[in-house]
Scaffold this motif. Sequence first.
Motif, short mmCIF file in Angstrom:
data_model
loop_
_atom_site.label_atom_id
_atom_site.label_comp_id
_atom_site.label_asym_id
_atom_site.label_seq_id
_atom_site.Cartn_x
_atom_site.Cartn_y
_atom_site.Cartn_z
N LEU A 346 0.83 -1.21 0.00
CA LEU A 346 0.00 0.00 0.00
C LEU A 346 0.87 1.26 0.00
CD1 LEU A 346 -2.96 0.94 0.11
CD2 LEU A 346 -2.79 0.93 2.61
N ALA A 347 2.16 1.12 0.29
CA ALA A 347 3.07 2.27 0.28
C ALA A 347 3.65 2.54 -1.10
CB ALA A 347 4.19 2.05 1.29
N SER A 348 3.11 1.92 -2.13
CA SER A 348 3.62 2.12 -3.49
C SER A 348 3.14 3.46 -4.06
CB SER A 348 3.15 0.99 -4.40
OG SER A 348 3.65 -0.25 -3.95
N ALA A 349 3.99 4.08 -4.87
CA ALA A 349 3.67 5.40 -5.44
C ALA A 349 2.85 5.25 -6.71
CB ALA A 349 4.97 6.16 -5.71
N THR A 350 1.63 4.70 -6.59
CA THR A 350 0.72 4.60 -7.73
C THR A 350 -0.55 5.39 -7.42
OG1 THR A 350 -0.45 2.64 -6.92
CG2 THR A 350 1.58 2.25 -8.17
N GLU A 351 -1.26 5.79 -8.45
CA GLU A 351 -2.49 6.56 -8.25
C GLU A 351 -3.54 5.73 -7.51
OE1 GLU A 351 -4.00 8.23 -11.82
OE2 GLU A 351 -2.14 9.31 -12.32
N ASP A 352 -3.63 4.46 -7.86
CA ASP A 352 -4.61 3.60 -7.22
C ASP A 352 -4.32 3.46 -5.72
OD1 ASP A 352 -6.91 1.86 -7.36
OD2 ASP A 352 -5.54 0.19 -7.08
N ASP A 353 -3.03 3.23 -5.37
CA ASP A 353 -2.68 3.11 -3.96
C ASP A 353 -2.87 4.43 -3.22
OD1 ASP A 353 -1.91 0.36 -3.59
OD2 ASP A 353 -0.15 0.77 -4.83
N ALA A 354 -2.68 5.54 -3.90
CA ALA A 354 -2.89 6.84 -3.27
C ALA A 354 -4.36 6.99 -2.86
CB ALA A 354 -2.48 7.97 -4.21
N VAL A 355 -5.28 6.55 -3.75
CA VAL A 355 -6.71 6.61 -3.43
C VAL A 355 -7.03 5.70 -2.25
CG1 VAL A 355 -9.02 6.06 -4.28
CG2 VAL A 355 -7.38 7.23 -5.78
N LEU A 356 -6.46 4.51 -2.25
CA LEU A 356 -6.73 3.57 -1.17
C LEU A 356 -6.16 4.06 0.16
CD1 LEU A 356 -6.03 0.14 -2.94
CD2 LEU A 356 -8.24 1.28 -2.55
N ARG A 357 -4.97 4.67 0.11
CA ARG A 357 -4.37 5.21 1.35
C ARG A 357 -5.24 6.32 1.92
NH1 ARG A 357 0.45 4.85 -1.55
NH2 ARG A 357 0.32 7.07 -2.07
N GLU A 358 -5.68 7.22 1.06
CA GLU A 358 -6.49 8.34 1.54
C GLU A 358 -7.82 7.84 2.11
OE1 GLU A 358 -7.42 12.39 2.35
OE2 GLU A 358 -5.60 11.18 2.13
N THR A 359 -8.40 6.86 1.44
CA THR A 359 -9.65 6.29 1.95
C THR A 359 -9.45 5.68 3.32
OG1 THR A 359 -10.37 5.80 -0.31
CG2 THR A 359 -11.47 4.61 1.48
N LEU A 360 -8.41 4.88 3.47
CA LEU A 360 -8.15 4.22 4.75
C LEU A 360 -7.81 5.25 5.83
CD1 LEU A 360 -7.95 1.53 6.23
CD2 LEU A 360 -5.54 1.39 5.53
N ARG A 361 -7.06 6.29 5.46
CA ARG A 361 -6.70 7.33 6.44
C ARG A 361 -7.95 8.02 7.00
NH1 ARG A 361 -6.09 12.67 7.02
NH2 ARG A 361 -6.90 13.10 4.92
N VAL A 362 -8.84 8.41 6.12
CA VAL A 362 -10.07 9.09 6.55
C VAL A 362 -10.95 8.13 7.36
CG1 VAL A 362 -12.20 10.18 5.75
CG2 VAL A 362 -10.01 10.72 4.63
N PHE A 363 -11.05 6.89 6.90
CA PHE A 363 -11.87 5.89 7.58
C PHE A 363 -11.40 5.69 9.03
CE2 PHE A 363 -12.39 1.31 8.62
CZ PHE A 363 -13.78 1.27 8.73
N LEU A 364 -10.09 5.53 9.22
CA LEU A 364 -9.56 5.33 10.57
C LEU A 364 -9.68 6.61 11.40
CD1 LEU A 364 -6.37 3.20 9.77
CD2 LEU A 364 -8.57 2.39 10.66
N HIS A 365 -9.43 7.74 10.74
CA HIS A 365 -9.52 9.02 11.45
C HIS A 365 -10.95 9.28 11.94
CE1 HIS A 365 -8.56 13.09 12.59
NE2 HIS A 365 -9.54 13.57 11.81
#
Length: 423
Positions: A346-365
Motif C-alpha cells: 500500500l506504500a507504493s507510489a501509484t495513483e490507485d494506492d494513493a486513493v486507497l491510502r487516503e480512503t483508509l486514512r479518513v476511515f480510521l480518522h
Amino acid sequence: MTDDAAAEDVHGCVVSIASRLQQQVNQISFAICTALVAEMPELCGEDRPFEMLDAGVAANLDTIFQALLHDVPVGETTVPGLAMDYARRLARHGVPVNTLVRAYRLGQRHMTELVFTELQSLQIEPTTRVAAIEAITTVVFEYVDWVSEHLVGAYESEHVQWLEHQNSIRAMRVRDLLGDDTTIAIDTASAAIDYPLHQQHLALIIWHATDDQLAQLQLFIDDLAAAVGTSARPLFAAVDRAGAWVWLPFESAPGQLTGQIRDYTNARPELLNIAMGALGSGVQGFRRSHRQAQRARAAALAGERRPQASRRVLVAATDPAVMAAALLSGSIGEVRGWVADVLGDLASATEDDAVLRETLRVFLHRGSTHEAAARELNVSFNDLRHRVERAVMRRGRPIDDRADVELALFVCHWYGSAVLQPA
C-alpha cells in the motif's frame, strides 16, 4: 605389629591391587566406556568416536595406577593430553559441561567397585583391607576432583571460542538475509542458519552493559524461549561481545507475547536490556520485526544517552508512541523504510494506492465509521467499504496495529512521494 609394619602392609596391598588393575587397563577402560555411553549417548558422536573416549579413559586410569604404584601425589601428576582433547571436542559440539563432570563421577564409581572386587580376592587382615580401601579411594577421589577442575577450565575456554566462532558465522549469514533486495531459497536458508524462516517471528535486540557476556545472554535467551513456548530453538546472532540479535519462532501467534517477555525479564536478576519488534511472518516478517526492534532500541536510547547501569531498558515496537519517537530521530530514508514496513504494498507510489491510502486514512480518522468517512470522501457506502477492503488486502495483513497504520498514513499524506516506494 608396629605402625611402620602396618603401613608397609597397606602400601604393599595398594601396590598389588594397582599392579593387577594396570595389567587389565584396556579391558577396564572398555567396560567403563561401554557403561558411560549406555547412560550418556552424547559422549560419542561426530569428531569423538568411542575409540577416542576409550583412549582418554585408559590414559586417566594409567595415570591413577602410576600414582598408586609410585606413591605420587595427585597434584604432581599430569592431565592426559587425550582427556584434554576430548573435553575440548565436547565443548565444540555443545555437549554440556555437566555431562563431562558426570562421566568422571560415574567412572570413579566403577573404579571403586573394581577396587572392592580385587580386595575381596586378597587374603589380608580386615584392618589392612579397610586401610587399603581408604588409601586407594582417596587417591581416586582426589584425582577425579583434580582432573575435573582442569578439564572444566579447558572445556569452558574452548566453549567460549566455539561460541564466538559459531556466532560469527551465523551473524554473517543472518546479515545476508536481512537485505530486502536479497532473494533467498527459504528451505536452504533455514537449513544454513538452523532456524525455521517460514514460521512467525518476534525479533529481539538484547545487550548487556559490559563486555564478555555472550554466554550469559545466550543462556538467558534459551530460558526465555522455553518460558514463552517457542516452536523451535531461537536464532541467536552475536553483534559484539555484549549484544546479540535474536529471533523467537512460533507456528502460531501467541497472545500477549511482549507482556510475557516483560514479566519474565523483570523477574530475572540479570540487568539485561531488550528491544522487541512486532510479530512477523515468513522472510519479510523476519526482516521487518528486526527493523522494528532496531527502531525501538534507538527510540529508547535517544531520550537518555547514558542509561543508568541499574536501570533496565525493556521496550517494544508495539508500545504507544515508540515508533513515533524513533521516527523523530530518523532520516527520511528511515521514515520511508518504516512506512513500507507498516503499509506493505500500500506504500507504493501509484495513483490507485494513493486513493486507497487516503480512503483508509479518513476511515480510521473517523473512528472506523463508514457513514462519516463516506460523506467526507463523497463516495457511496459500498464504494467506501470496497476501498477499505482493498487497502487492507494491499497491506497484506489485518490492522491490529492501528496506531502505527494511522501514523504511517498521515506521514504519506504529509510527505507524499518522498516516503513512498517506487511504482
